[in-house]
Scaffold this active site. Structure first.
Site, PDB file in Angstrom:
ATOM      1  N   CYS A   1       1.005  -1.087  -0.020  1.00 51.52           N
ATOM      2  CA  CYS A   1      -0.068  -0.226  -0.048  1.00 51.52           C
ATOM      3  C   CYS A   1       0.709   1.152   0.019  1.00 51.52           C
ATOM      4  O   CYS A   1       0.414   2.164  -0.632  1.00 51.52           O
ATOM      5  CB  CYS A   1      -1.083  -0.039   1.223  1.00 51.52           C
ATOM      6  SG  CYS A   1      -1.977   1.379   1.396  1.00 51.52           S
TER       7      CYS A   1
ATOM      8  N   CYS B   1      -1.753   1.727  -2.860  1.00 48.13           N
ATOM      9  CA  CYS B   1      -2.720   2.853  -2.819  1.00 48.13           C
ATOM     10  C   CYS B   1      -1.992   4.191  -2.911  1.00 48.13           C
ATOM     11  O   CYS B   1      -2.728   5.275  -3.342  1.00 48.13           O
ATOM     12  CB  CYS B   1      -3.481   2.622  -1.326  1.00 48.13           C
ATOM     13  SG  CYS B   1      -3.419   0.881  -0.567  1.00 48.13           S
TER      14      CYS B   1
ATOM     15  N   LYS C   1      -0.323   5.183  -5.993  1.00 50.04           N
ATOM     16  CA  LYS C   1      -1.299   5.335  -7.024  1.00 50.04           C
ATOM     17  C   LYS C   1      -2.164   6.560  -6.710  1.00 50.04           C
ATOM     18  O   LYS C   1      -2.358   7.334  -7.950  1.00 50.04           O
ATOM     19  CB  LYS C   1      -2.063   4.059  -6.751  1.00 50.04           C
ATOM     20  CG  LYS C   1      -3.126   3.813  -7.896  1.00 50.04           C
ATOM     21  CD  LYS C   1      -4.428   4.189  -7.413  1.00 50.04           C
ATOM     22  CE  LYS C   1      -5.010   3.793  -6.079  1.00 50.04           C
ATOM     23  NZ  LYS C   1      -5.647   2.645  -5.920  1.00 50.04           N
TER      24      LYS C   1
ATOM     25  N   TYR D   1      -9.447  -3.668 -11.237  1.00 47.14           N
ATOM     26  CA  TYR D   1      -9.299  -2.202 -10.899  1.00 47.14           C
ATOM     27  C   TYR D   1      -7.848  -1.573 -11.043  1.00 47.14           C
ATOM     28  O   TYR D   1      -7.751  -0.328 -11.418  1.00 47.14           O
ATOM     29  CB  TYR D   1      -9.765  -1.879  -9.329  1.00 47.14           C
ATOM     30  CG  TYR D   1      -8.919  -2.266  -8.286  1.00 47.14           C
ATOM     31  CD1 TYR D   1      -8.065  -1.246  -7.759  1.00 47.14           C
ATOM     32  CD2 TYR D   1      -8.807  -3.354  -7.835  1.00 47.14           C
ATOM     33  CE1 TYR D   1      -7.306  -1.508  -6.632  1.00 47.14           C
ATOM     34  CE2 TYR D   1      -7.773  -3.776  -6.604  1.00 47.14           C
ATOM     35  CZ  TYR D   1      -7.235  -2.621  -6.139  1.00 47.14           C
ATOM     36  OH  TYR D   1      -6.334  -3.006  -5.242  1.00 47.14           O
TER      37      TYR D   1
ATOM     38  N   GLU E   1      -7.310   1.517 -13.136  1.00 47.53           N
ATOM     39  CA  GLU E   1      -6.522   2.898 -12.782  1.00 47.53           C
ATOM     40  C   GLU E   1      -5.251   3.501 -13.324  1.00 47.53           C
ATOM     41  O   GLU E   1      -5.327   4.748 -13.627  1.00 47.53           O
ATOM     42  CB  GLU E   1      -6.237   2.851 -11.088  1.00 47.53           C
ATOM     43  CG  GLU E   1      -7.401   2.569 -10.298  1.00 47.53           C
ATOM     44  CD  GLU E   1      -7.232   2.211  -9.079  1.00 47.53           C
ATOM     45  OE1 GLU E   1      -8.129   2.436  -8.034  1.00 47.53           O
ATOM     46  OE2 GLU E   1      -6.054   1.769  -8.626  1.00 47.53           O
TER      47      GLU E   1
ATOM     48  N   HIS F   1     -27.000  21.222  -0.572  1.00 49.16           N
ATOM     49  CA  HIS F   1     -27.339  21.788  -2.083  1.00 49.16           C
ATOM     50  C   HIS F   1     -26.294  22.927  -2.151  1.00 49.16           C
ATOM     51  O   HIS F   1     -26.092  23.680  -1.372  1.00 49.16           O
ATOM     52  CB  HIS F   1     -28.643  22.324  -1.946  1.00 49.16           C
ATOM     53  CG  HIS F   1     -29.112  22.502  -3.436  1.00 49.16           C
ATOM     54  ND1 HIS F   1     -29.154  21.814  -4.579  1.00 49.16           N
ATOM     55  CD2 HIS F   1     -29.118  23.863  -4.205  1.00 49.16           C
ATOM     56  CE1 HIS F   1     -29.487  22.419  -5.540  1.00 49.16           C
ATOM     57  NE2 HIS F   1     -29.475  23.656  -5.428  1.00 49.16           N
TER      58      HIS F   1
ATOM     59  N   GLU G   1     -26.147  14.866  -2.996  1.00 46.20           N
ATOM     60  CA  GLU G   1     -27.580  14.948  -2.404  1.00 46.20           C
ATOM     61  C   GLU G   1     -28.460  14.255  -3.242  1.00 46.20           C
ATOM     62  O   GLU G   1     -29.379  13.882  -2.717  1.00 46.20           O
ATOM     63  CB  GLU G   1     -27.815  16.461  -2.433  1.00 46.20           C
ATOM     64  CG  GLU G   1     -28.125  17.024  -3.908  1.00 46.20           C
ATOM     65  CD  GLU G   1     -28.648  18.600  -4.002  1.00 46.20           C
ATOM     66  OE1 GLU G   1     -29.302  19.048  -3.167  1.00 46.20           O
ATOM     67  OE2 GLU G   1     -27.977  19.114  -4.704  1.00 46.20           O
TER      68      GLU G   1
HETATM   69  C1  LIG Z   1      -1.232  -0.779  -7.636  1.00 49.40           C
HETATM   70  C2  LIG Z   1      -2.167  -1.246  -6.111  1.00 49.40           C
HETATM   71  C3  LIG Z   1      -2.818  -0.252  -5.938  1.00 49.40           C
HETATM   72  C4  LIG Z   1      -3.807  -0.544  -4.657  1.00 49.40           C
HETATM   73  N1  LIG Z   1      -4.531   0.354  -4.245  1.00 49.40           N
HETATM   74  C5  LIG Z   1      -5.322   0.217  -3.282  1.00 49.40           C
HETATM   75  C6  LIG Z   1      -6.304   1.289  -2.912  1.00 49.40           C
HETATM   76  O1  LIG Z   1      -6.567   2.260  -3.267  1.00 49.40           O
HETATM   77  N2  LIG Z   1      -7.020   0.739  -1.648  1.00 49.40           N
HETATM   78  C7  LIG Z   1      -6.991  -0.108  -0.986  1.00 49.40           C
HETATM   79  O2  LIG Z   1      -7.458  -0.345  -0.111  1.00 49.40           O
HETATM   80  N3  LIG Z   1      -5.902  -1.069  -1.468  1.00 49.40           N
HETATM   81  C8  LIG Z   1      -5.330  -1.064  -2.461  1.00 49.40           C
HETATM   82  N4  LIG Z   1      -4.293  -1.954  -3.002  1.00 49.40           N
HETATM   83  C9  LIG Z   1      -4.280  -3.181  -2.180  1.00 49.40           C
HETATM   84  C10 LIG Z   1      -3.489  -3.068  -0.663  1.00 49.40           C
HETATM   85  O3  LIG Z   1      -2.270  -2.394  -1.185  1.00 49.40           O
HETATM   86  C11 LIG Z   1      -3.392  -4.274  -0.005  1.00 49.40           C
HETATM   87  O4  LIG Z   1      -4.651  -4.848   0.159  1.00 49.40           O
HETATM   88  C12 LIG Z   1      -2.573  -4.435   1.145  1.00 49.40           C
HETATM   89  O5  LIG Z   1      -1.356  -3.975   0.977  1.00 49.40           O
HETATM   90  C13 LIG Z   1      -2.514  -5.691   1.841  1.00 49.40           C
HETATM   91  O6  LIG Z   1      -1.786  -5.490   2.948  1.00 49.40           O
HETATM   92  P1  LIG Z   1      -0.712  -6.804   3.648  1.00 49.40           P
HETATM   93  O7  LIG Z   1      -0.325  -6.414   4.862  1.00 49.40           O
HETATM   94  O8  LIG Z   1      -1.851  -8.024   3.709  1.00 49.40           O
HETATM   95  O9  LIG Z   1       0.032  -7.166   2.350  1.00 49.40           O
HETATM   96  P2  LIG Z   1       1.470  -6.170   1.965  1.00 49.40           P
HETATM   97  O10 LIG Z   1       1.095  -4.813   1.983  1.00 49.40           O
HETATM   98  O11 LIG Z   1       1.768  -6.732   0.560  1.00 49.40           O
HETATM   99  O12 LIG Z   1       2.756  -6.499   2.896  1.00 49.40           O
HETATM  100  C14 LIG Z   1       3.213  -7.499   2.928  1.00 49.40           C
HETATM  101  C15 LIG Z   1       4.618  -7.468   3.454  1.00 49.40           C
HETATM  102  O13 LIG Z   1       5.419  -8.450   3.550  1.00 49.40           O
HETATM  103  C16 LIG Z   1       6.664  -8.660   3.224  1.00 49.40           C
HETATM  104  N5  LIG Z   1       7.162 -10.010   2.887  1.00 49.40           N
HETATM  105  C17 LIG Z   1       6.643 -10.807   2.291  1.00 49.40           C
HETATM  106  N6  LIG Z   1       7.276 -12.086   2.441  1.00 49.40           N
HETATM  107  C18 LIG Z   1       8.223 -11.989   3.492  1.00 49.40           C
HETATM  108  C19 LIG Z   1       9.040 -12.821   3.927  1.00 49.40           C
HETATM  109  N7  LIG Z   1       9.124 -13.879   3.916  1.00 49.40           N
HETATM  110  N8  LIG Z   1       9.782 -12.125   5.049  1.00 49.40           N
HETATM  111  C20 LIG Z   1       9.934 -10.880   5.387  1.00 49.40           C
HETATM  112  N9  LIG Z   1       8.813 -10.115   4.779  1.00 49.40           N
HETATM  113  C21 LIG Z   1       8.141 -10.583   3.824  1.00 49.40           C
HETATM  114  C22 LIG Z   1       6.674  -7.909   1.808  1.00 49.40           C
HETATM  115  O14 LIG Z   1       7.908  -7.386   1.333  1.00 49.40           O
HETATM  116  C23 LIG Z   1       5.563  -6.909   2.257  1.00 49.40           C
HETATM  117  O15 LIG Z   1       6.393  -5.569   2.654  1.00 49.40           O
HETATM  118  C24 LIG Z   1      -3.565  -1.566  -3.947  1.00 49.40           C
HETATM  119  C25 LIG Z   1      -2.721  -2.645  -4.265  1.00 49.40           C
HETATM  120  C26 LIG Z   1      -2.123  -2.536  -5.509  1.00 49.40           C
HETATM  121  C27 LIG Z   1      -0.919  -3.537  -6.029  1.00 49.40           C
END
Ligand SMILES: Cc1cc2nc3c(=O)[nH]c(=O)nc-3n(C[C@H](O)[C@H](O)[C@H](O)COP(=O)(O)OP(=O)(O)OC[C@H]3O[C@@H](n4cnc5c(N)ncnc54)[C@H](O)[C@@H]3O)c2cc1C
Length: 453
Positions: free
Chosen positions: A41, A46, A49, A179, A183, A437, A442
């Site tokens: 994110c 997010c 973006k 999406y 986007e 308004h 609205e």
């Molecule tokens: C282009 C794009 C636009 C988006 N826009 C939106 C939006 O507008 N609104 C919205 O709500 N959501 C949006 N999302 C989705 C949102 O980013 C994800 O739903 C959210 O980041 C999920 O969080 P998470 O913690 O599950 O995973 P992540 O944020 O992906 O975090 C996982 C972390 O784990 C780390 N990791 C993975 N494996 C290991 C390991 N073995 N050891 C150590 N670290 C590890 C990774 O490096 C990463 O930092 C978007 C996604 C993308 C790709």
């Protein structure tokens, strides 16, 4: 071996929230992160973006200004400045995440983590391999873009690379209809690229209300995106003038960059899950129960790695459910009904609850209200952009079960209505609400005539 109450793998939206809140409640917490703090994110999702979407909207604003009497010199866009300012902001956010974690008392371990057994995690750090013992292990490793195999795959990029492209793509080919694809198509179109978007299905944005899908397709085309459905790439070649994509119908498209936004897969490789016996489902997603517990009781999983609803606020909410159960108020379930979401296309989409077809299937008899209009702003701007608003009401209870908007700032509008819908607001409550308004919002409280089919 260091002992913890909770060891979190992944410091993205889900992991940071869980680690921070658990530590604040007195738990001994460590969190491993292999890349930048904040995860998808903050770094490639997010936040950047939305910043780029703001950048792209200026193109409309400059155009719209003339009808209001402003005479502006021709605007020019500097990709390098946008990239530099974005990078500085993301670095600032990375620092905030670090402070939040350490300030709460969580230990950050930098490196790739894997699960050794039900209570042990190993992290490959710069200094070597370190092992940690934990009462609970929380997997919050998120997901990554998935690009299918085809000739020329090595020439295309995923959404991760789009924010830092070395050269601004004068011609961009976007493949995908979800999406993220939509986007990026809107954003780069606004920034000045000539954008072609290909989607192999019948209509973009599967899962959204069908009318919303058709409406946004028409609006992005009006904005200049060459959106082609029922179309797909067969191969991509590199030539002296850029990339050439050959489509399944034999036609070709030249582009400087080809973005594949064709889906995401959970990050589960090299996590050691198979040896520990953590069950996984479709495309590797970790299977969890209603309390996010995996098939191994001491190991939990939340966020995108479980491939439920892949949104940051959902990941944050799941983290709170886990922390409350393990270190706080106790068990509670997370409701996935009436989660509002936005698509930052130009114009944007805001939506909460059921689409029309989905509502009919779920509730049987429903009544649909809709309004389509040119906003007050565009009476002078000269833009042909139109706005769509739609309400879906369950006949048996008069409850509003679906609310959809395509138009400017749709996410900002819909967020507030989501609260009302969570609270079970009926159409009668909407009708008795006095509008503000003149606004577009609205319209949601003034729709009186049902759609007749
Ligand atoms: C282009 C794009 C636009 C988006 N826009 C939106 C939006 O507008 N609104 C919205 O709500 N959501 C949006 N999302 C989705 C949102 O980013 C994800 O739903 C959210 O980041 C999920 O969080 P998470 O913690 O599950 O995973 P992540 O944020 O992906 O975090 C996982 C972390 O784990 C780390 N990791 C993975 N494996 C290991 C390991 N073995 N050891 C150590 N670290 C590890 C990774 O490096 C990463 O930092 C978007 C996604 C993308 C790709």
């Amino acid at each position: 071996m260091a002992q913890f109450d909770l060891f979190v793998i992944g410091a993205g939206s889900a992991g940071v929230r869980a680690a921070r809140m658990a530590a604040q409640r007195g738990a001994r917490v460590a969190v491993a992160e292999a890349a930048a703090l904040g995860g998808t994110c903050v770094n490639v999702g997010c936040v950047p973006k939305k910043l780029y979407s703001y950048a792209a909207h200026f193109a409309d604003d400059f155009r719209d200004a003339a009808g209001f009497g402003w005479h502006l010199p021709p605007a020019t866009f500097d990709w390098a400045v946008l990239k530099k300012n974005r990078a500085a902001e993301i670095t600032r956010l990375n620092g905030i995440y670090e402070n939040l974690l350490t300030g709460a008392g969580a230990q950050i371990v930098t490196g790739w983590a894997s699960v050794v057994d039900a209570n042990t995690v190993r992290v490959q750090t710069a200094a070597g391999v370190e092992s940690f013992s934990a009462k609970h292990i929380l997997i919050a490793t998120g997901g990554q873009p998935s690009v299918p195999q085809f000739p020329g795959r090595e020439f295309v990029v995923s959404s991760d690379s789009m924010f830092d492209l070395e050269t601004f793509p004068r011609r961009l080919l976007v493949v995908g209809g979800g999406y993220i694809a939509c986007e990026f198509a809107s954003i780069f179109n606004g920034l000045g690229s000539q954008v072609t978007q290909l989607y192999r299905g019948e209509q973009i944005l599967r899962g959204f209300d069908d009318e919303v899908r058709a409406f946004i397709a028409q609006e992005v085309r009006k904005h200049g995106v060459d959106l082609r459905v029922g179309s797909d790439v067969q191969s991509v070649e590199k030539t002296s003038s850029g990339l050439v994509a050959t489509l399944v119908d034999g036609s070709t498209i030249e582009a400087d960059t080809v973005l594949y936004a064709t889906g995401r897969v959970p990050n589960v490789a090299a996590l050691g899950l198979d040896s520990v016996g953590v069950e996984r489902g479709a495309s590797g997603a970790i299977v969890v129960d209603e309390h996010y517990v995996t098939s191994v009781k001491s190991i939990l999983a939340i966020g995108d790695v479980t491939a439920r609803m892949q949104l940051t606020p959902v990941a944050l909410a799941e983290a709170m459910v886990v922390v409350d159960r393990l270190f706080g108020a106790g068990k509670r379930d997370m409701s996935y009904e009436f989660i509002s979401t936005a698509v930052f296309t130009h114009p944007s989409i805001g939506t909460v609850g059921y689409g029309e077809a989905q509502a009919r299937e779920t509730f049987g008899r429903i009544t649909v209200y809709r309004s389509e209009f040119k906003s007050l702003k565009h009476t002078l701007s000269g833009s042909s952009e139109r706005t769509l608003m739609k309400l879906i009401v369950e006949d048996a209870t008069d409850r509003v079960v679906g609310l959809h908007m395509v138009g400017a700032d749709a996410g900002e509008v819909v967020q507030g209505f989501a609260v009302a819908m969570k609270a079970g607001a009926t159409k009668a409550v909407f009708d008795s609400t006095i509008g503000i308004h003149p606004t577009m919002a609205e319209e949601f409280v003034t729709m009186r005539t049902a759609v007749v089919y």
